[in-house]
Design a protein around this motif. Sequence first.
Motif, PDB file in Angstrom:
ATOM      1  N   ILE A  63       0.844  -1.197   0.000  1.00  0.00           N
ATOM      2  CA  ILE A  63       0.000   0.000   0.000  1.00  0.00           C
ATOM      3  C   ILE A  63       0.886   1.256   0.000  1.00  0.00           C
ATOM      4  CG2 ILE A  63      -1.625   1.345   1.396  1.00  0.00           C
ATOM      5  CD1 ILE A  63      -2.893  -1.347   2.223  1.00  0.00           C
ATOM      6  N   ARG A  64       1.884   1.259   0.872  1.00  0.00           N
ATOM      7  CA  ARG A  64       2.818   2.391   0.971  1.00  0.00           C
ATOM      8  C   ARG A  64       3.527   2.626  -0.374  1.00  0.00           C
ATOM      9  NH1 ARG A  64       2.906   6.697   4.020  1.00  0.00           N
ATOM     10  NH2 ARG A  64       3.721   7.734   2.194  1.00  0.00           N
ATOM     11  N   LYS A  65       3.969   1.539  -0.986  1.00  0.00           N
ATOM     12  CA  LYS A  65       4.663   1.611  -2.269  1.00  0.00           C
ATOM     13  C   LYS A  65       3.755   2.203  -3.348  1.00  0.00           C
ATOM     14  CE  LYS A  65       8.335  -1.772  -2.987  1.00  0.00           C
ATOM     15  NZ  LYS A  65       8.552  -3.194  -3.253  1.00  0.00           N
ATOM     16  N   ARG A  66       2.515   1.726  -3.374  1.00  0.00           N
ATOM     17  CA  ARG A  66       1.587   2.188  -4.393  1.00  0.00           C
ATOM     18  C   ARG A  66       1.221   3.658  -4.183  1.00  0.00           C
ATOM     19  NH1 ARG A  66      -3.120  -1.666  -5.748  1.00  0.00           N
ATOM     20  NH2 ARG A  66      -3.519   0.194  -6.988  1.00  0.00           N
ATOM     21  N   LEU A  67       1.144   4.081  -2.927  1.00  0.00           N
ATOM     22  CA  LEU A  67       0.853   5.495  -2.659  1.00  0.00           C
ATOM     23  C   LEU A  67       2.012   6.376  -3.082  1.00  0.00           C
ATOM     24  CD1 LEU A  67      -1.037   5.438   0.751  1.00  0.00           C
ATOM     25  CD2 LEU A  67      -1.863   6.351  -1.436  1.00  0.00           C
ATOM     26  N   ASP A  68       3.234   5.913  -2.792  1.00  0.00           N
ATOM     27  CA  ASP A  68       4.418   6.673  -3.230  1.00  0.00           C
ATOM     28  C   ASP A  68       4.439   6.782  -4.750  1.00  0.00           C
ATOM     29  OD1 ASP A  68       5.214   7.048  -0.667  1.00  0.00           O
ATOM     30  OD2 ASP A  68       6.737   5.470  -0.654  1.00  0.00           O
ATOM     31  N   ALA A  69       4.116   5.675  -5.412  1.00  0.00           N
ATOM     32  CA  ALA A  69       4.075   5.686  -6.877  1.00  0.00           C
ATOM     33  C   ALA A  69       3.017   6.680  -7.352  1.00  0.00           C
ATOM     34  CB  ALA A  69       3.767   4.292  -7.411  1.00  0.00           C
ATOM     35  N   ALA A  70       1.860   6.683  -6.683  1.00  0.00           N
ATOM     36  CA  ALA A  70       0.768   7.574  -7.073  1.00  0.00           C
ATOM     37  C   ALA A  70       1.202   9.038  -6.979  1.00  0.00           C
ATOM     38  CB  ALA A  70      -0.454   7.323  -6.201  1.00  0.00           C
ATOM     39  N   VAL A  71       1.938   9.378  -5.920  1.00  0.00           N
ATOM     40  CA  VAL A  71       2.393  10.767  -5.761  1.00  0.00           C
ATOM     41  C   VAL A  71       3.268  11.161  -6.950  1.00  0.00           C
ATOM     42  CG1 VAL A  71       3.787  12.336  -4.352  1.00  0.00           C
ATOM     43  CG2 VAL A  71       2.207  10.751  -3.249  1.00  0.00           C
ATOM     44  N   GLY A  72       4.149  10.251  -7.353  1.00  0.00           N
ATOM     45  CA  GLY A  72       4.996  10.522  -8.520  1.00  0.00           C
ATOM     46  C   GLY A  72       4.178  10.694  -9.781  1.00  0.00           C
ATOM     47  N   GLU A  73       3.181   9.833  -9.938  1.00  0.00           N
ATOM     48  CA  GLU A  73       2.358   9.892 -11.137  1.00  0.00           C
ATOM     49  C   GLU A  73       1.509  11.159 -11.190  1.00  0.00           C
ATOM     50  OE1 GLU A  73       0.705   5.918 -12.664  1.00  0.00           O
ATOM     51  OE2 GLU A  73       1.104   5.540 -10.553  1.00  0.00           O
ATOM     52  N   ILE A  74       1.044  11.604 -10.019  1.00  0.00           N
ATOM     53  CA  ILE A  74       0.182  12.791  -9.976  1.00  0.00           C
ATOM     54  C   ILE A  74       0.913  14.014 -10.542  1.00  0.00           C
ATOM     55  CG2 ILE A  74      -0.895  14.429  -8.347  1.00  0.00           C
ATOM     56  CD1 ILE A  74      -1.877  11.895  -6.798  1.00  0.00           C
ATOM     57  N   SER A  75       2.229  14.064 -10.350  1.00  0.00           N
ATOM     58  CA  SER A  75       3.004  15.177 -10.914  1.00  0.00           C
ATOM     59  C   SER A  75       2.904  15.216 -12.433  1.00  0.00           C
ATOM     60  CB  SER A  75       4.483  15.048 -10.529  1.00  0.00           C
ATOM     61  OG  SER A  75       4.601  14.973  -9.136  1.00  0.00           O
ATOM     62  N   LEU A  76       2.682  14.053 -13.039  1.00  0.00           N
ATOM     63  CA  LEU A  76       2.579  13.984 -14.499  1.00  0.00           C
ATOM     64  C   LEU A  76       1.303  14.658 -15.010  1.00  0.00           C
ATOM     65  CD1 LEU A  76       3.685  10.269 -15.044  1.00  0.00           C
ATOM     66  CD2 LEU A  76       5.038  12.319 -15.526  1.00  0.00           C
ATOM     67  N   GLY A  77       0.364  14.905 -14.112  1.00  0.00           N
ATOM     68  CA  GLY A  77      -0.909  15.523 -14.482  1.00  0.00           C
ATOM     69  C   GLY A  77      -0.740  16.824 -15.265  1.00  0.00           C
ATOM     70  N   THR A  78       0.343  17.540 -14.996  1.00  0.00           N
ATOM     71  CA  THR A  78       0.564  18.825 -15.690  1.00  0.00           C
ATOM     72  C   THR A  78       0.740  18.650 -17.201  1.00  0.00           C
ATOM     73  OG1 THR A  78       2.928  18.622 -15.274  1.00  0.00           O
ATOM     74  CG2 THR A  78       1.657  19.923 -13.692  1.00  0.00           C
ATOM     75  N   LYS A  79       1.053  17.447 -17.636  1.00  0.00           N
ATOM     76  CA  LYS A  79       1.269  17.210 -19.069  1.00  0.00           C
ATOM     77  C   LYS A  79      -0.038  16.984 -19.828  1.00  0.00           C
ATOM     78  CE  LYS A  79       5.774  14.954 -18.481  1.00  0.00           C
ATOM     79  NZ  LYS A  79       6.644  15.885 -19.209  1.00  0.00           N
ATOM     80  N   TYR A  80      -1.138  16.848 -19.109  1.00  0.00           N
ATOM     81  CA  TYR A  80      -2.422  16.545 -19.731  1.00  0.00           C
ATOM     82  C   TYR A  80      -3.182  17.837 -20.049  1.00  0.00           C
ATOM     83  CZ  TYR A  80      -1.692  11.677 -18.391  1.00  0.00           C
ATOM     84  OH  TYR A  80      -1.187  10.413 -18.268  1.00  0.00           O
ATOM     85  N   HIS A  81      -4.186  17.729 -20.913  1.00  0.00           N
ATOM     86  CA  HIS A  81      -5.016  18.905 -21.214  1.00  0.00           C
ATOM     87  C   HIS A  81      -6.020  19.203 -20.119  1.00  0.00           C
ATOM     88  CE1 HIS A  81      -4.089  17.426 -25.459  1.00  0.00           C
ATOM     89  NE2 HIS A  81      -3.452  18.562 -25.340  1.00  0.00           N
TER      90      HIS A  81
END
Lengths: 204, 204
Positions: free
Chosen positions: A145-163
């Motif tokens: 769970i901890r690992k997946r949450l850490d991954a999610a935080v990293g992925e959320i930063s990618l949101g800026t690349k979307y429209h």
Amino acid sequence: MFTKGNLIILSGPSGTGKGTVCKKLLINNKNVFYSISATTRLPRPGERNGREYWFLSKKDFEKMIKGNKLLEWAKVYDNYYGTPLDKVNELREQGRDVLLEIDTQGALSVMKKAADGVFIFLLPPSLRELEKRIRGRGTETQEIIRKRLDAAVGEISLGTKYHYLVVNKNVTEAVNQISAIITAEHCRTDRNLGIIDKVKNEEI
Amino acid sequence: MFTKGNLIILSGPSGTGKGTVCKKLLINNKNVFYSISATTRLPRPGERNGREYWFLSKKDFEKMIKGNKLLEWAKVYDNYYGTPLDKVNELREQGRDVLLEIDTQGALSVMKKAADGVFIFLLPPSLRELEKRIRGRGTETQEIIRKRLDAAVGEISLGTKYHYLVVNKNVTEAVNQISAIITAEHCRTDRNLGIIDKVKNEEI
């Protein structure tokens, strides 16, 4: 006037509810078609070619990779998964919108190949809520769970690349927002320059 | 999360039905407010300051021009008309969308001053239909109709400068499309960067 269908990419960290949102979106939008992935894994009982997946041999899949015929692809353990470009284009040429539900890694690949795509990032309302949803599946250890949450935080930063950013606080509201995005994108000027010429050059 | 309201500019050649579309749009979208123009013409019986117009003296209006306090303005015969920037910003800061219904000349001025505006161009379904609508008013001579159609053709070319093109073939459909555009624009990533930071930096 005929306009080409759009390619809509819905992505976001795992656990944000992409699957549920997609299903409801397809029910509400009859002109939106789900893009069926290709895979080299064997069909499971009840699965049909062209419904769950396009089932391909390893040789054929690798030919598609080399021929640049996939919008994105990945190898998971021993099997390939990917989005066949031809199938997407066929539907779009018929005026149909094509919905791609993929992970953030796949979406990054599509960005490079489909400049006219509509990129939508689905966000959880909060990390706390995301944690609850992952925990709710009941299958994960504390460490995972901890690992997946850490991954999610990293992925959320990618949101800026979307429209677009859509917060999945409430499924109905998220689906309504995505439906609005789909309608609005059909009105974008750069997708409709033909209309201006048509009206302007009319003989009266 | 609080987000600032958007400025929505609806424009197009005269005769395309901007007024009718606007009225219906305001009824359907309770968060959208109509921007009230300022003018130096005298109020007519029954008109109220702040409802039909902001009624200003010539001196005050010219002070606003000099102070760059108008989003756009024009002089028609002896009177000034314009959009007070302060009133628009006040509503937007309260989280309300502001709708500006203006001619194509005014919209070009707003483009220079409001880079974050949502510019929507309303098109007639055809020139033939536009001619019918102008003729339908029953007040114009053949020469004036011809002149207005020629002007419309020139104005339609300006459509390429807008973000969205909406064809007013059917009022309900046009209003639905504009409502979708308004919803979609609230989801645009560049208007929501705060959400990403908020979710990402949450302590869990």
